[in-house]
Design an enzyme around this catalytic site. Structure first.
Site, short mmCIF file in Angstrom:
data_model
loop_
_atom_site.label_atom_id
_atom_site.label_comp_id
_atom_site.label_asym_id
_atom_site.label_seq_id
_atom_site.Cartn_x
_atom_site.Cartn_y
_atom_site.Cartn_z
N ALA A 98 24.46 -21.87 -12.23
CA ALA A 98 24.56 -20.47 -11.81
C ALA A 98 24.06 -19.56 -12.93
CB ALA A 98 26.00 -20.14 -11.43
N ASN A 99 24.25 -18.28 -12.79
CA ASN A 99 23.88 -17.33 -13.84
C ASN A 99 24.88 -16.17 -13.86
OD1 ASN A 99 22.87 -15.08 -12.07
ND2 ASN A 99 21.49 -16.71 -11.40
#
Ligand code: C5P
Length: 223
Positions: A29-30
């Site tokens: 993810a980020n």
């Protein structure tokens, strides 16, 4: 409102990160929080638009009057975007993961033996570029975002052309002077890159960035 500057228009917004599964418990993810995209969806709805918000996993309430579609992965986001078309304007704010794992493990990866697993990645579809290059159902005004850490405007200018977007909203997501990432914060410093040039906005709350952009969008669609 029915008499708002965007009444009768359909605005499509993507927001948040995407989650790309590694196994049933882990994902890539980020830092995207979804705040900027949600603020734009909210502002467009206040301006009278019908708003479809396609969002990755975030912890935010749905703004009033907005149709929200929750997705996890880039490919799910692309499918939801295609289904939501046509739109008068699409604002692609999501921080779509560039890569996903090539194979998703069906069981939780185990620490057996000594060698850590090797993640093989493969490229995700570029949703914005897909819209920019499609003759069918291309929104009249296609707006992308570009989170950059250096040569912010230069990279955004190149990205605008490469992805076939009308505007790119460039934002600086470098670490701040204390070494913290500004991505996920409440404020944004953006530059509006169009075919006619660049407009630099001062640092503002994400809600204020959203108001300015929605004003500009309404102006462009009503021209
Ligand atoms: O290339 P980069 O990821 O910086 O481009 C950012 C812009 O492209 C954003 O508008 C983002 O929502 C969009 N994008 C996309 N699909 C991807 C990658 C980026 O729609 N796979």
């Amino acid at each position: 409102p029915d008499d708002g500057p965007l009444s009768g228009r359909h605005v499509l917004v993507t927001a948040g990160p995407t989650h790309e599964p590694i196994d049933p418990v882990r994902y890539i993810a980020n830092r995207s929080s979804g705040q900027q995209g949600f603020a734009i969806a909210a502002a467009a709805a206040r301006a009278g638009a019908r708003v479809t918000l396609v969002t990755g996993p975030v912890r935010l309430a749905t703004p009033p009057g907005v149709d929200r579609i929750d997705v996890e992965t880039a490919r799910q986001m692309q499918d939801a975007v295609k289904k939501a078309l046509p739109a008068d304007c699409a604002v692609m704010v999501a921080a779509v993961a560039d890569w996903r794992t090539k194979d998703v493990a069906n069981s939780k990866l185990k620490k057996r033996g000594s060698a850590p697993p090797v993640l093989v990645l493969t490229e995700n579809p570029d949703i914005l570029a897909g819209l920019g290059s499609s003759p069918l159902n291309k929104p009249r005004l296609l707006v992308g975002f570009a989170a950059e850490t250096d040569k912010v405007v230069e990279h955004a200018t190149e990205k605008r052309k490469r992805k076939g977007a009308d505007w790119i909203i460039a934002n600086d997501v470098s670490f701040d002077k204390n070494g913290r990432s500004v991505m996920g914060g409440a404020k944004n410093t953006v530059h509006i890159v169009t075919r006619d040039g660049v407009e630099d906005l001062p640092e503002m709350a994400k809600e204020d960035v959203a108001s300015v952009l929605v004003e500009r969008i309404a102006h462009a669609l009503n021209e």
